[in-house]
Design a protein around this motif. Structure first.
Motif, PDB file in Angstrom:
ATOM      1  N   MET A 150      49.945 -17.934 -59.796  1.00  0.00           N
ATOM      2  CA  MET A 150      48.224 -17.423 -59.247  1.00  0.00           C
ATOM      3  C   MET A 150      47.771 -16.739 -58.116  1.00  0.00           C
ATOM      4  O   MET A 150      47.527 -15.984 -58.209  1.00  0.00           O
ATOM      5  CB  MET A 150      47.821 -18.471 -59.697  1.00  0.00           C
ATOM      6  CG  MET A 150      47.847 -18.687 -60.757  1.00  0.00           C
ATOM      7  SD  MET A 150      47.042 -20.380 -61.587  1.00  0.00           S
ATOM      8  CE  MET A 150      47.769 -22.299 -60.649  1.00  0.00           C
ATOM      9  N   ASN A 153      48.359 -13.070 -57.554  1.00  0.00           N
ATOM     10  CA  ASN A 153      47.666 -11.752 -58.501  1.00  0.00           C
ATOM     11  C   ASN A 153      46.516 -12.098 -58.771  1.00  0.00           C
ATOM     12  O   ASN A 153      45.815 -11.126 -59.859  1.00  0.00           O
ATOM     13  CB  ASN A 153      48.292 -12.261 -60.302  1.00  0.00           C
ATOM     14  CG  ASN A 153      49.575 -12.402 -60.812  1.00  0.00           C
ATOM     15  OD1 ASN A 153      50.261 -10.977 -60.918  1.00  0.00           O
ATOM     16  ND2 ASN A 153      50.564 -13.265 -60.690  1.00  0.00           N
ATOM     17  N   VAL A 169      42.147 -22.818 -58.363  1.00  0.00           N
ATOM     18  CA  VAL A 169      43.256 -22.631 -58.115  1.00  0.00           C
ATOM     19  C   VAL A 169      44.202 -24.128 -57.928  1.00  0.00           C
ATOM     20  O   VAL A 169      45.058 -25.100 -58.702  1.00  0.00           O
ATOM     21  CB  VAL A 169      43.688 -21.419 -57.513  1.00  0.00           C
ATOM     22  CG1 VAL A 169      45.380 -21.606 -57.298  1.00  0.00           C
ATOM     23  CG2 VAL A 169      44.015 -20.566 -58.862  1.00  0.00           C
TER      24      VAL A 169
END
Length: 235
Positions: A150, A153, A169
């Motif tokens: 994650m 990106n 996250v």
């Protein structure tokens, strides 16, 4: 030096707030005692957010984590010349952050006896809910893979609101995957505080449980490398 300074102070803030959260939840005579897993995950997520902001402001890329720095270097996303300063900043910052937590919560440590099932090393380092080395290692690999994938990106995650997204996250990885091992995701986050706990005079101290420490060291590094490898294949 900017990389070292940013990583040092960013990781120090991360551990000061993160380990402080665990102490608040676990220690007697704390107003936060028993606040629960969502409290821990949310606070750790925001601790990462604030650590990234501090690190970015002081000139680093806000890795705060060898499982980011080393895989990024292996896959050409980060210069090898900066790896050692970043790692030194991360491990030293984690140690100092944990030392500050020890003295901040000194009366609470004195008021809290170690329980029959474990000890207060869990206020600083991770421990498995079920002691199964293979699955503990696999849990850290999977959780760190998800985190780093994650992260890859998000682009430059020190800018704007992105540190807040990084914190989210961390929070969702904690709530979704972290209940098996306490989600280290980060060798410095585990080893720096574990070492501080081991060598500093913590009241009612028990074992530093170094026999388990290979899991939060190598699981995150492998998970981070897998994430970078898959990202390299896709882009």
């Amino acid at each position: 030096m900017h990389g070292f300074i940013g990583e040092f102070f960013g990781t120090m803030i991360l551990i000061l707030i993160g380990a402080g959260t665990c102490c608040s939840n676990n220690l007697n005579k704390s107003y936060g005692k028993g606040s629960g897993w969502l409290f821990i995950c949310t606070s750790w997520g925001l601790a990462v957010t604030m650590g990234v902001y501090v690190a970015g402001s002081l000139g680093s890329l806000g890795h705060l984590n060898p499982a980011v720095t080393i895989p990024f270097a292996i896959f050409g996303l980060f210069p090898w010349s900066n790896v050692i300063p970043y790692l030194l900043g991360q491990f030293l910052g984690a140690f100092i952050g944990a030392a500050l937590v020890i003295f901040h919560f000194w009366p609470q440590f004195k008021a809290t006896k170690t329980d029959a099932d474990g000890n207060n090393v869990s206020d600083f380092a991770t421990r498995p809910a079920i002691n199964n080395p293979f699955f503990n290692f696999l849990s850290e690999v999977i959780a760190t893979f998800a985190f780093v994938f994650m992260l890859l990106n998000l682009g430059n995650f020190t800018q704007g609101l992105k540190p807040f997204i990084v914190g989210l996250v961390i929070m969702i990885v904690g709530t979704g995957l972290g209940t098996t091992t306490g989600f280290a995701l980060n060798p410095a986050r585990d080893w720096g505080p574990r070492f501080a706990y081991t060598i500093l005079p913590v009241p009612n101290k028990a074992s530093g449980e170094w026999g388990y420490s290979w899991v939060p060291m190598f699981g995150p590094l492998i998970g981070g490398c897998i994430a970078c490898a898959i990202q390299a294949l896709l882009v």
